[in-house]
Structure formats: C-alpha cells, structure tokens
Enzyme design. Structure first.
Site, mmCIF file in Angstrom:
data_model
loop_
_atom_site.group_PDB
_atom_site.id
_atom_site.type_symbol
_atom_site.label_atom_id
_atom_site.label_comp_id
_atom_site.label_asym_id
_atom_site.label_seq_id
_atom_site.Cartn_x
_atom_site.Cartn_y
_atom_site.Cartn_z
ATOM 1 N N GLU A 210 0.833 -1.301 0.043
ATOM 2 C CA GLU A 210 -0.021 0.019 0.024
ATOM 3 C C GLU A 210 0.713 1.305 0.026
ATOM 4 O O GLU A 210 0.659 2.186 0.830
ATOM 5 C CB GLU A 210 -1.097 0.104 1.285
ATOM 6 C CG GLU A 210 -2.019 -1.437 0.979
ATOM 7 C CD GLU A 210 -2.929 -1.111 2.187
ATOM 8 O OE1 GLU A 210 -3.171 -0.428 3.003
ATOM 9 O OE2 GLU A 210 -3.668 -1.887 1.919
ATOM 10 N N GLU B 98 -3.724 -9.264 0.212
ATOM 11 C CA GLU B 98 -4.259 -8.966 1.549
ATOM 12 C C GLU B 98 -5.740 -8.865 1.515
ATOM 13 O O GLU B 98 -6.439 -8.089 0.895
ATOM 14 C CB GLU B 98 -3.581 -7.800 2.117
ATOM 15 C CG GLU B 98 -4.138 -7.207 3.605
ATOM 16 C CD GLU B 98 -3.263 -6.308 4.161
ATOM 17 O OE1 GLU B 98 -2.014 -5.943 4.021
ATOM 18 O OE2 GLU B 98 -4.021 -5.581 4.848
HETATM 19 C C1 GAL Z 1 -4.207 -2.748 5.348
HETATM 20 C C2 GAL Z 1 -2.680 -2.623 5.743
HETATM 21 C C3 GAL Z 1 -2.181 -3.501 7.045
HETATM 22 C C4 GAL Z 1 -3.134 -3.299 8.021
HETATM 23 C C5 GAL Z 1 -4.643 -3.570 7.445
HETATM 24 C C6 GAL Z 1 -5.728 -3.389 8.649
HETATM 25 O O1 GAL Z 1 -4.652 -1.647 4.646
HETATM 26 O O2 GAL Z 1 -1.956 -2.956 4.533
HETATM 27 O O3 GAL Z 1 -0.877 -3.336 7.097
HETATM 28 O O4 GAL Z 1 -3.003 -1.706 8.276
HETATM 29 O O5 GAL Z 1 -4.965 -2.485 6.425
HETATM 30 O O6 GAL Z 1 -6.953 -3.578 8.331
#
Ligand code: GAL
Length: 829
Positions: free
Chosen positions: A430, A522
């Site tokens: 991100e 993710e």
């Molecule tokens: C994502 C991020 C992670 C964590 C997660 C929590 O956007 O890549 O590191 O912060 O959100 O939901």
C-alpha cells in the site's frame, strides 16, 4: 563463562574440521560438515537510557543488566496512552538502548577472518568493536555483518563490542515494532579464502519426475594478499545421504571475489511441496592443497512452479490455491524477540487450520521463519517495504529511503533467494506513491533490482484496491471500463498483480489485465474478540463507524463479536472473501489479514485497546471460532464446531452456529430435544439456529447418508472452581531457549470451561527455568506480558515457560482467589 564455552566449542570445531579433512570422502553429511557460525547470543549487558546520546558518555556508573539476546526492551515497559509510539505502535515506548559484550578470541584465529552478524536490530543500530566504529544500519528488519578481524585482540586479552540502538524517534511504525537486538547474533570465523556471506545461489531451472537440473552460482572471496589455486566442490545431500557432487578448480586473484557456476543433476528428484516439504542440502567446500579450508551449507528444494493467468498458482504441475495469512513479526507476549519454538508454534497452529501460505507483512522476516516455512511447507510472499520514499509515519523508513533502499533490498534477495518456501517478492505494501508517476519510477527500479538477483520468482506489490465502494457501483465502474487503476499496476513493472481487499472487483481482473496473473495480497480484515458474542449474529457490522468512539461511550469492554459478522470498512467477512477466492480458478489465492493478532494497530477501537482484533487466532495463540470455518474448508479433518458457549439468560434467544464438513446435515439438540436439522445450501459455509436459552446441554450431530459422522456438546458451566493446566510440550530442551506453552483453563466443578471467567491467576515456577510470558488474548489488557500474574479472558490464559541450561523438573503452579490451585511438571532435558 560464555567465553570459556566458546573457546571449548571452537576447539571442538577445529578438531571436527581436522576430522572433516581426513573424512572428506565420507558419504554422510554430519561426518564432514562444520558450521562456521557460532551463536553470540548469551551474556550481553544492556542499559536503557534516553539521555545518553553518545557512546563515549557510557561511564563506570552506568547500570548494566545482563541478558541474552534476542531481546526486546519495549515489551518490558508499561502501556502508556501518551506513548510517542502512538496507538498504532501498541502504546509501548521505544527509546535509546545500549548493549555490550566482552569476549576472548583464540590466538590461532588471528590468521582467519572473523565477522559478526546481526539478523536484525530495531532500529538505527551502530556498532563499535574495541573502540572502532563499524557502521550504522537504520533498517531494523534486515540482517547485516561486519568483519572485525583487524580490530580484535587475540589470546587472553578481552574484546568489547558495543551496540547503540536508537528507536527514540517515534512514531516510526504503523504496528508494534519492538526495540533492540531482537534477532540472533552470530560470530563467523573462516579461512581468508571462503564462500562469501550469502554466497550461494541455487536454482532448479528444469524439473521433471526423472531428473532435475540444479545450478549453483557460488561467490568465493579471497582475502589473502596473494592469489590462490583452489578446488570448489559442491555436494548435494538428501537427509544424510550423498546424492551427487561437482568439482571445479579455480585461480582466484589476491583480495578478489569470484563467482563460479557449477551445473549438476539430481535423478528422480523428491519434490518440495506444501504437503511434503522435501529438502536437499548443498555443502560447498573449498580445498587448498587437498585440505578442506571452508565449508558452507545451503538448504534448498526442488520444485517447479508458475503463476498462470487462467489456473492461478501451479506447483509441480498441480493447481494449488494459496490459503495464506499475513503475519506481523511480534510473538504476542514475547514481543519481537524472536524465538524459533514460538514461531514454530504459530505455524503449527496455522497448519492445523489448513493455512499453506505466509506473507511476511510488511518487512523481511527473521531467517528462522523462512527456515521453518521451508521445513513445514508454506508458500511465502516475502515482502520488503511498507513505504518507499514517502513516509506513512513521521520517523519511518521513508527518511532512510534514498540512502538505503537499494542495499536493503539486495541484501534481502541475497539472504532469502535459496529458500524453497519463497515464491514471490513483494516490493511494497500500500505504497502511497502507487498513485503517481514517482511510484512508477520506483516500482520499475525495484523490479529491475529484484530480477537482477533472482529471475525465478515473480515480482509483485500489495496495491490498494482500484476502488473501494459498494458492489453495485463497482460492477458499474468495471463494466464501463472506467476504473482508475494504480499507475504501478498498469506500468508493466509487476509480473503478478496484487491487490489488497476489494474482493468484489477480483472477478474483473482478467478483462483488465489480460495476460497477467493475480494474487489477493491482503484480504478480509475481519474483527473478533475470542469468546465474546453479540446477541444477533446475522447482521454485518462495518467498524469502526467512528474512530472517536471510546471505551466509555457505548462500547463497554471494547469487545467485538466473534461471529464472523464484523469487518473493517475496507475489508469483508471471512466467509464472503473465501467464497470469491474459491470460485475463480485464475485467482492464485489470498493472504488474510491476519493469522494471529498482533500488538498495536488496535482496530476498531483505539486506547485502551492496545492490540489487534484481526487475528483468526488471538494474541495468546487460542483460535477464535472462525478458525474452524477454515479448518472445515481447508483440511481433510472432519469438523463439527458449534458456538457460542452455553451460559446465557433463560429465555434469551441465542444464535447457534455450526461449521462442519464431510456431512449432509447437522441436527441440534437442547437437553435431548431436537431444535432442528440444518444443511448448508449453495455456497453456505455455516448453518445457524435461533435457540431460546435454557441451561443444560446443547448437542450437535452431523450425519452423512443418515449415518452419524461426529457429535459435539457444549454445556452450561457452573461457578468457576478449578484450574486446569495443559502444556503443549511437557519435555523441552535444557538450552536456555526452548519453551513450553501452558494453557490455563478455568473450569466449573464438573470440568466444563467457565466461558465468562476472568479471574486473575498467579503463577510461580520451581526449578531451573523462568516464566517469560503471560497473556490472555485480551486486546484491552494493560497487564504486563512479562509478569507472573494475569487476568484470564473468557476462561482462558497462557503462560510460557523457558528452560535454562540445567536439566531437571520445572514445576508450574497456578493460583486464583476462590479456585483450586493446579500444578504441572515440565521436564528440561
Ligand atoms: C491494510 C494494511 C495493513 C493493516 C490493515 C488493517 O490496509 O496493509 O498493514 O493496516 O490494513 O486492516
């Protein structure tokens, strides 16, 4: 004492090396192999003081404490709402820490090369040996080595190494980082002619059932002031048996490095897979005048894989869906100080749920994690950065980007590229710059560097979703081809497109990126507190609705329902996400946020919550209910899991869920009376009953073709009265490192778990060992993880015992007011 031990072990090594020389034609690996690395973890002195800014001011009055590394000083501190680390950093302080260690080096080593290797120091470490400055390394997650030979005193005179660790500028991380020498330290002694650090690169470009080609690229370093004529032999072993070997003569110039290529073949190779992670070992030996002067060991695997645009991830010719989880590096109550057994336990728990992939979010992991993933069979996405030049927190790595990113990335690639478990390189998570042209330039630069060091794995990045909105709007946008994709996604820099979240958009991937495979880097960000349930389960809640909701303002307890019904607004429920990943073959798989809870980033609540709610497993290592949904989908194990607990108010309607597999239906009985039969329809992943509560026994029976498959019961618990202790291992190694994880259950007098019990439990240990961690998995707890008492969460608590160097009995006793005391014996051997 350590020095003595080190001396002895070195003498032993030398003897073994001599033996090795004589036995070099032996066919067993351990007959010949001598590890050039020796642990340098024990007996460091530590001092934490923010006011000392320069090493010269450490005086005789400084109070030093003796400890072994890996060590994390932040985990020893108190949770503090005002901590400069912020809520994201887990409300635990950083600071400035000093480590020093005194040691002797054998006189005969004065003709050799001695180096010190740190696997990771968080962060901004600076190192001095006998007053000579060796250097600085800002990045806390990458390993580094300094050669110290020319500054050492050999023989009886002492040497002193000093390490300054500056984690005082905060915040510098979006999650809990920990502070200090939090990974292993090694001393490496070699001949002046030796295999360079991370000097081997092993690839298997052609793999068939009959034969695998194995290519070795080995960098030899000659630190002699004359050139050398040497023989390089690389031998492949399977377990202890020699498979094949190749030999080559070289002439290497004075003070020069030379990379040689050797080709080899393995007949009928045993392939590395997730189910059978078969490893080979390559032992590289350098000989001068028929004497072996250096040996270097590299584990590797033989496997063939690709990411296919239509079929997703293909391993050894078979489609394998990546069922992965993201993990931060902390080990819950142990903080960020790595311990191999603690990582192994996490991986065992995840394997039990059917996980086959780990994403090292968002930084290079401890080397031991990759070694375990090699051995246990995980598909690793090895990630380099959480930001590039543009920072996410004020003092983070963005400030070091210009000077360090190239070196840090190259070192990660050199360090990790032989691991068979690593299948993709992620150049970032991100990244704010993904949205503009500066990001494209950097993405291209990083991809070029990555391919320069490893062409065998794809380059990916965990990008933000192109859109973040409701499903209808997404569909419309995608159908109108009106989507603003991240410029780096469209730049051609990536071999594998990776998106975080936005699972509704995955179905359009092939249209938008024809010819480029896909991985959900993710997903999910579901939220749960273990063992806590909201009354109505069949509504979806997107939390936080408001970030400013506080503990006292309508969210008593900062709890989140453990039915799979709560998600971060940018995420999705576990079930909704898995349904999509499961449906499309071209989706290689996913990495769920997260496998375990971690310290910091408390979402959906902020203070007083200090750790996350995202884990499928809580901070102590206790599975939340959704663990069993995955187990029913991802493993061959026959599953029937019903929840919640059975302690409610009479007459209250309780939603009862069941996760099951290998059956057509489940029938639920309350006190012997049927409540109904349910079957999963379509793509359902659970069944549910609404049951008016009556105390007693709730029993579920799963059946296939009318025959009972499994039965399971939960009972109404009476008052808490007993403690039950269960050790994950009752025999551990007496090596001052090994751990036994002891689960404490609070039971009623009939042995039923008291699901709401939150007694404070006090622990004491007799014998040569110590209590190194206590934890309940409660994100709101501010009790020290390093204490000897802890309040249970919903009937459960964890205590971690560590051995010393002495063998014997370790007797752990647990006490709580009003409960019968319990004890357990662990043997250290
Ligand atoms: C994502 C991020 C992670 C964590 C997660 C929590 O956007 O890549 O590191 O912060 O959100 O939901």
């Amino acid at each position: 004492m350590t020095n003595k031990r080190k001396k002895i072990s070195k003498t032993v090594s030398l003897l073994m090396l001599t033996a090795g020389i004589l036995l070099s034609s032996c066919s067993k690996k351990e007959d010949v192999f001598v590890d050039r690395k020796v642990s340098f973890n024990s007996d460091w002195s530590f001092h934490l003081n923010d006011s000392i800014a320069d090493k010269d001011t450490i005086g005789a009055t400084t109070k030093w404490r003796t400890l072994n590394v890996p060590h994390d000083w932040s985990i020893e501190g108190k949770f503090d709402e005002k901590s400069p680390a912020g809520y994201g950093g887990g409300s635990l302080n950083g600071g400035l820490g000093w480590y020093k260690k005194t040691f002797k080096v054998n006189a005969e080593d004065s003709t050799k090369v001695t180096s010190i290797t740190f696997d990771g120091v968080y962060k901004n470490s600076e190192v001095w040996i006998n007053g000579h400055y060796l250097g600085k390394r800002p990045n806390g997650y990458i390993g580094f080595q300094y050669e110290i030979s020319k500054y050492l005193n050999y023989g009886d005179k002492n040497n002193e190494i000093i390490v300054k660790v500056d984690n005082s500028k905060q915040p510098n991380s979006r999650w809990y980082s920990g502070s200090g020498i939090f990974r292993n330290v090694w001393i490496e002694t070699t001949d002046k002619l030796h295999v360079a650090q991370w000097g081997t690169y092993i690839t298997t470009p052609k793999v068939t059932a009959e034969k695998a080609s194995v290519n070795f690229e080995t960098t030899i370093q000659n630190q002699n002031s004359e050139s050398k004529k040497a023989t390089i032999t690389t031998t492949i072993f399977k377990e202890d048996t020699k498979v094949t070997s190749v030999t080559q003569n070289i002439i290497i110039g004075a003070n020069a490095n030379q990379t040689i290529k050797q080709l080899s073949e393995v007949e009928n190779p045993v392939l590395w897979s997730v189910e059978k992670p078969e490893l080979y070992t390559a032992v590289t030996e350098i000989s001068l005048d028929d004497k072996i002067i250096d040996q270097y060991k590299t584990n590797f695997g033989i496997r063939d894989f690709k990411f296919d645009v239509n079929k997703g991830f293909i391993l050894n010719g078979k489609q394998v869906k990546i069922k992965g989880v993201c993990m931060h590096h902390d080990l819950g109550p142990l903080g960020s100080a790595i311990n191999t057994r603690a990582i192994e336990r996490q991986l065992e728990i995840l394997k039990g749920m059917g996980v086959n992939g780990i994403r090292t979010s968002h930084n290079p992991p401890a080397p031991e994690l990759l070694e375990l993933c090699d051995k246990m069979g995980f598909i690793v996405m090895d990630e380099a950065f959480d930001m590039w030049k543009q920072s996410k927190t004020k003092y983070d790595y963005g400030n070091d980007w210009d000077k360090w990113h190239k070196k840090d990335l190259v070192d990660q690639l050199l360090r990790d590229r032989n691991h068979p478990s690593v299948f993709m390189w992620s150049i970032g998570n991100e990244i704010p710059q993904q949205w503009d042209e500066s990001g494209v330039t950097i993405a291209k630069e990083l991809a070029v560097i990555t391919r320069q060091y490893d062409k065998t794995r794809p380059v990916t990045a965990a990008m933000n979703p192109p859109v973040n909105m409701n499903i209808d709007a997404v569909t419309l946008q995608f159908e109108q081809k009106n989507v603003q994709f991240n410029p780096i996604a469209k730049s051609g820099a990536l071999d594998l497109i990776g998106y975080n979240y936005a699972h509704q958009t995955y179905q359009y991937h092939q249209k938008n990126f024809p010819g480029v495979p896909f991985i959900a880097t993710e997903t999910t960000s579901g939220l749960e507190t273990r063992g806590y349930y909201d009354a109505v389960s069949d509504t979806i809640k997107k939390w936080p609705v408001r970030w400013d909701l506080k503990f006292t303002e309508g969210n008593p307890g900062n709890t989140v329902s453990a039915y799979d019904q709560v998600q971060a607004p940018w995420g999705s429920t576990h079930e909704a996400t898995w349904k999509v990943i499961k449906k499309y073959d071209f989706l290689s798989g996913m990495y769920i946020w997260t496998g375990f809870d971690y310290i910091g980033e408390p979402t959906p609540y902020e203070w007083p919550s200090v750790s996350s709610y995202f884990g499928i497993v809580d901070l102590a290592g206790f599975p939340k209910d959704v663990y069993y949904m995955y187990q029913s989908e991802w493993t061959d194990k026959t599953v029937l899991h019903i929840f919640p607990h059975w302690n409610w108010k009479t007459g209250q309607t309780v939603d009862v869920w069941a996760y099951y597999n290998n059956a057509d239906e489940v029938e639920l009985f309350l006190n012997g009376k049927s409540v109904g039969i349910r079957s999963k329809k379509g793509d359902d992943l659970h069944v549910m009953w609404k049951v008016p509560f009556q105390p007693g026994t709730l029993k579920a029976v799963s059946r296939k073709n009318g025959k009972t498959v499994l039965e399971t019961e939960i009972k109404t618990a009476g008052n808490p009265s007993n403690l039950k202790l269960t050790a994950d291992r009752s025999t551990i190694k007496a090596d001052a490192n090994d751990l036994s994880f002891v689960t404490v259950d609070i039971l009623d007098d009939k042995g039923t778990l008291a699901p709401n019990a939150n007694n404070e439990i006090q622990f004491s240990l007799k014998g040569n060992g110590k209590i190194v961690g206590v934890c309940s998995g409660d994100p709101v707890s501010h009790e020290s993880y390093k204490g000897t008492k802890h309040t249970a969460l919903n009937g459960k608590c964890l205590v971690i015992i560590q051995s010393s160097n002495k063998t014997g009995r370790l007797e752990l006793t647990a006490k709580a007011n009003g409960l019968k005391e319990a004890a357990i014996v662990i043997t250290a051997e």
